[in-house]
Scaffold this motif. Structure first.
Motif, PDB file in Angstrom:
ATOM      1  N   GLU A 157      50.382  34.351  29.307  1.00  0.00           N
ATOM      2  CA  GLU A 157      50.587  35.584  28.366  1.00  0.00           C
ATOM      3  C   GLU A 157      49.439  36.003  27.577  1.00  0.00           C
ATOM      4  OE1 GLU A 157      52.289  37.837  29.667  1.00  0.00           O
ATOM      5  OE2 GLU A 157      53.721  36.687  31.098  1.00  0.00           O
ATOM      6  N   SER A 158      48.956  34.853  26.521  1.00  0.00           N
ATOM      7  CA  SER A 158      48.037  35.198  25.745  1.00  0.00           C
ATOM      8  C   SER A 158      46.825  35.655  26.197  1.00  0.00           C
ATOM      9  CB  SER A 158      47.810  33.905  24.811  1.00  0.00           C
ATOM     10  OG  SER A 158      47.234  32.649  25.654  1.00  0.00           O
ATOM     11  N   TRP A 159      46.246  35.184  27.571  1.00  0.00           N
ATOM     12  CA  TRP A 159      45.157  35.757  27.981  1.00  0.00           C
ATOM     13  C   TRP A 159      45.214  36.926  28.173  1.00  0.00           C
ATOM     14  CZ3 TRP A 159      40.307  34.763  28.335  1.00  0.00           C
ATOM     15  CH2 TRP A 159      39.405  35.324  29.420  1.00  0.00           C
ATOM     16  N   SER A 160      46.351  37.387  28.932  1.00  0.00           N
ATOM     17  CA  SER A 160      46.538  38.738  29.280  1.00  0.00           C
ATOM     18  C   SER A 160      46.239  39.860  28.132  1.00  0.00           C
ATOM     19  CB  SER A 160      47.929  38.933  29.864  1.00  0.00           C
ATOM     20  OG  SER A 160      48.927  38.916  28.833  1.00  0.00           O
ATOM     21  N   THR A 162      44.007  39.810  26.292  1.00  0.00           N
ATOM     22  CA  THR A 162      42.469  40.076  25.867  1.00  0.00           C
ATOM     23  C   THR A 162      41.694  41.338  26.774  1.00  0.00           C
ATOM     24  OG1 THR A 162      42.155  37.724  26.067  1.00  0.00           O
ATOM     25  CG2 THR A 162      40.227  38.861  26.275  1.00  0.00           C
ATOM     26  N   ALA A 163      42.293  41.518  27.662  1.00  0.00           N
ATOM     27  CA  ALA A 163      41.856  42.742  28.697  1.00  0.00           C
ATOM     28  C   ALA A 163      41.996  43.887  28.116  1.00  0.00           C
ATOM     29  CB  ALA A 163      42.270  42.458  30.155  1.00  0.00           C
ATOM     30  N   ASP A 164      41.166  44.820  27.975  1.00  0.00           N
ATOM     31  CA  ASP A 164      41.765  46.245  27.663  1.00  0.00           C
ATOM     32  C   ASP A 164      42.426  46.756  28.888  1.00  0.00           C
ATOM     33  OD1 ASP A 164      40.535  46.284  25.198  1.00  0.00           O
ATOM     34  OD2 ASP A 164      38.624  47.030  25.875  1.00  0.00           O
ATOM     35  N   VAL A 165      42.030  46.528  30.013  1.00  0.00           N
ATOM     36  CA  VAL A 165      42.756  47.260  31.167  1.00  0.00           C
ATOM     37  C   VAL A 165      43.192  46.083  31.993  1.00  0.00           C
ATOM     38  CG1 VAL A 165      42.741  48.535  33.238  1.00  0.00           C
ATOM     39  CG2 VAL A 165      41.315  49.292  31.029  1.00  0.00           C
ATOM     40  N   ARG A 166      44.479  46.109  32.623  1.00  0.00           N
ATOM     41  CA  ARG A 166      45.062  45.176  33.501  1.00  0.00           C
ATOM     42  C   ARG A 166      45.507  45.487  34.523  1.00  0.00           C
ATOM     43  NH1 ARG A 166      49.649  42.037  31.123  1.00  0.00           N
ATOM     44  NH2 ARG A 166      49.459  40.821  32.917  1.00  0.00           N
ATOM     45  N   LEU A 167      45.105  44.862  35.807  1.00  0.00           N
ATOM     46  CA  LEU A 167      45.479  45.464  37.248  1.00  0.00           C
ATOM     47  C   LEU A 167      46.132  44.262  37.886  1.00  0.00           C
ATOM     48  CD1 LEU A 167      42.599  47.821  38.603  1.00  0.00           C
ATOM     49  CD2 LEU A 167      44.960  48.531  37.683  1.00  0.00           C
ATOM     50  N   PHE A 168      47.323  44.703  38.390  1.00  0.00           N
ATOM     51  CA  PHE A 168      48.108  43.689  39.440  1.00  0.00           C
ATOM     52  C   PHE A 168      47.909  44.043  40.697  1.00  0.00           C
ATOM     53  CE2 PHE A 168      52.097  42.093  41.168  1.00  0.00           C
ATOM     54  CZ  PHE A 168      51.577  40.784  41.211  1.00  0.00           C
ATOM     55  N   LEU A 169      47.312  43.179  41.422  1.00  0.00           N
ATOM     56  CA  LEU A 169      47.039  43.402  42.852  1.00  0.00           C
ATOM     57  C   LEU A 169      47.941  42.589  43.748  1.00  0.00           C
ATOM     58  CD1 LEU A 169      43.241  43.366  42.781  1.00  0.00           C
ATOM     59  CD2 LEU A 169      44.613  45.276  42.344  1.00  0.00           C
ATOM     60  N   ARG A 170      48.463  43.098  44.741  1.00  0.00           N
ATOM     61  CA  ARG A 170      49.442  42.475  45.518  1.00  0.00           C
ATOM     62  C   ARG A 170      49.172  43.126  46.813  1.00  0.00           C
ATOM     63  NH1 ARG A 170      52.978  46.143  43.308  1.00  0.00           N
ATOM     64  NH2 ARG A 170      54.476  47.053  44.689  1.00  0.00           N
ATOM     65  N   LYS A 171      49.685  42.250  47.786  1.00  0.00           N
ATOM     66  CA  LYS A 171      49.583  42.722  49.555  1.00  0.00           C
ATOM     67  C   LYS A 171      51.000  43.495  49.562  1.00  0.00           C
ATOM     68  CE  LYS A 171      48.352  41.390  53.876  1.00  0.00           C
ATOM     69  NZ  LYS A 171      47.780  40.357  54.945  1.00  0.00           N
ATOM     70  N   GLN A 172      50.872  44.511  50.410  1.00  0.00           N
ATOM     71  CA  GLN A 172      51.866  45.482  50.532  1.00  0.00           C
ATOM     72  C   GLN A 172      52.671  44.758  51.945  1.00  0.00           C
ATOM     73  OE1 GLN A 172      51.999  49.674  49.919  1.00  0.00           O
ATOM     74  NE2 GLN A 172      52.790  49.921  52.090  1.00  0.00           N
ATOM     75  N   PRO A 173      53.961  44.398  51.806  1.00  0.00           N
ATOM     76  CA  PRO A 173      54.935  43.722  52.716  1.00  0.00           C
ATOM     77  C   PRO A 173      54.661  44.597  53.940  1.00  0.00           C
ATOM     78  CG  PRO A 173      55.970  43.602  50.701  1.00  0.00           C
ATOM     79  CD  PRO A 173      55.071  44.542  50.560  1.00  0.00           C
TER      80      PRO A 173
END
Length: 208
Positions: A157-160, A162-173
């Motif tokens: 979680e600490s690394w998360s 660091t970024a100014d913007v975070r995107l979580f990418l996942r495949k749509q079932p």
């Protein structure tokens, strides 16, 4: 050539810069880069709506687009650290993409204290690049299953933070090439939300 490239940037927006793609996973394909460049050039010609844009595109080739993309292959974490150190001393790129930062730091360490220390150094270097050279840095992380099956970032979680913007990418079932991007964090105050997109031979495209 520089005047010409500034003309393209001025006509369509965006940054006038070179791009460095740091390939840690070994998944970078020259054929795919060429395919994306061809699609990008075709798209620019399609959306050009005024004389300024059409003039800026005259003579622009796939080769010129590819010539602005540089690839560095890092097969172990020491190579990645050396490359980042070199960039901190002198960086001529406007965009740096590290794919994936988690590759080496996820598996190559038994000593977690050492890993944490090195990651802190990577964080400082990336922030220095952004501030000193006005570089946009994109890092790719992996996810793993945590407690109760909840997905968690592999680098912690600490690394998360660091970024100014975070995107979580996942495949749509239930789909083949459709994915969902969720905005998890935006330091500029953007609202959290999700959007679907397709990955095709042309690159990333809207689902609608």
């Amino acid at each position: 050539k520089q005047r010409y490239q500034r003309g393209v940037r001025g006509a369509f927006g965006g940054r006038e810069c070179e791009v460095l793609y740091v390939d840690c996973d070994g998944g970078c394909s020259p054929e795919r880069l060429k395919q994306l460049s061809e699609a990008a050039l075709a798209h620019l010609h399609k959306v050009a709506s005024n004389n300024t844009q059409k003039t800026a595109l005259c003579g622009l080739s796939v080769g010129e687009l590819l010539g602005r993309v540089h690839v560095a292959r890092c097969t172990e974490y020491t190579q990645l650290l050396a490359l980042l150190h070199q960039l901190r001393q002198d960086c001529c790129y406007g965009v740096v993409i590290v794919d994936s930062l988690a590759t080496h730091f996820r598996h190559e360490f038994d000593d977690m204290r050492k890993r944490t220390h090195l990651l802190a150094g990577v964080t400082n270097t990336i922030l220095a690049l952004c501030v000193k050279y006005n570089v946009s840095v994109v890092t790719v992380n992996h996810v793993r299953s945590g407690m109760a099956g909840r997905l968690q970032p592999c680098l912690g979680e600490s690394w998360s933070h660091t970024a100014d913007v975070r995107l979580f990418l996942r495949k749509q079932p239930g789909t083949e090439n459709t994915y969902v991007a969720t905005l998890m964090k935006d330091s500029d105050g953007g609202m959290e939300g999700s959007a679907s997109f397709r990955v095709s031979s042309l690159g990333i495209r809207d689902c609608y």
